[in-house]
Design an enzyme around this catalytic site. Structure first.
Site, mmCIF file in Angstrom:
data_model
loop_
_atom_site.group_PDB
_atom_site.id
_atom_site.type_symbol
_atom_site.label_atom_id
_atom_site.label_comp_id
_atom_site.label_asym_id
_atom_site.label_seq_id
_atom_site.Cartn_x
_atom_site.Cartn_y
_atom_site.Cartn_z
ATOM 1 N N CYS A 5 -10.826 2.898 -8.081
ATOM 2 C CA CYS A 5 -12.168 3.218 -8.595
ATOM 3 C C CYS A 5 -12.608 4.153 -8.607
ATOM 4 C CB CYS A 5 -12.815 1.909 -8.973
ATOM 5 S SG CYS A 5 -14.350 1.517 -10.162
ATOM 6 N N GLU A 13 -12.752 3.372 -16.265
ATOM 7 C CA GLU A 13 -10.950 3.853 -16.390
ATOM 8 C C GLU A 13 -10.567 5.542 -17.324
ATOM 9 O OE1 GLU A 13 -8.662 4.695 -14.033
ATOM 10 O OE2 GLU A 13 -9.342 2.518 -13.479
#
Length: 226
Positions: free
Chosen positions: A2, A104
């Site tokens: 992440c 993302e």
């Protein structure tokens, strides 16, 4: 994954989701309001020390003295418990990152389109993390990393990895200093929020600039990869 996330809800909203009361935790009451959290910055981290819960600002990244590269920001949940780099952190430095969602980037040819991923019910998320405990405001490059897991179904078209988001009932046991490393592995395998519980939508490429921090970064756009 992440590499960016949002941590904008109030502390009390995060604590309420976990069933915590104000007198159960030590924390700074200042507002959070961060819509574009980047590695290398201080992030509010929920952790247990001396059987008390704390919410401390801790450096997002981990690079011990012998590490001559950029600090790492993620650890694969499948190997973190046994690898040289992360085993000590897994054993003694388990923590939680309260969050509202993460970003993302999906590749489309030469373009990368950012998406914001969040719980369908828009409830707080709790990312599993490990780091150099005990935590304090004085940590430099030995802070924490976010534990990741495979995007087994549904979300894999956005990215093949995602944060290990724990269910609320698993958070206290993950944090507990009485929880064994082996039990923590079981929690990581069995207590993750499933992919079907998440939603996502394309957002502005402005999120790629860490200086952009407004809530407009969360807004869905009509012309992705434009």
């Amino acid at each position: 994954m992440c590499g960016r996330f949002a941590q904008y809800s109030s502390r009390d909203e995060y604590f309420e989701s976990l069933g915590l009361k104000a007198d159960e935790i030590q924390y700074d009451p200042e507002p959070i309001g961060r819509f574009n959290v980047a590695p290398g910055t201080k992030v509010l981290l929920l952790n247990e020390c001396d059987e008390e819960l704390h919410l401390d600002p801790v450096y997002w990244g981990y690079g011990p003295e012998w590490w001559d590269k950029q600090p790492l920001i993620n650890a694969r949940g499948e190997t973190a418990a046994t690898g040289r780099m992360f085993k000590p952190l897994w054993n003694n430095g388990r923590a939680i990152v309260p969050a509202d969602g993460w970003y993302e980037w999906k590749k489309d040819g030469s373009n990368k389109q950012p998406y914001f991923i969040y719980h369908k019910k828009k409830t707080p998320l709790f990312f599993a993390a490990i780091g150099k405990a005990p935590y304090s405001k004085d940590h430099d490059k030995e802070g924490f990393v976010i534990v990741t897991s495979p995007s087994n179904r549904g979300m894999v078209d956005i990215h093949d990895r995602r944060p290990l988001v724990l269910t609320t009932y698993a958070v206290r046991e993950w944090l507990s200093q009485e929880t064994t490393p082996e039990r923590a592995q079981e929690i990581a395998a069995d207590a993750a929020v499933p992919e079907k519980d998440f939603s996502w939508h394309p957002v502005s490429k402005k999120v790629g600039n860490i200086h952009n921090q407004g809530d407009e970064l969360l807004e869905e756009i009509d012309d992705p990869v434009a």
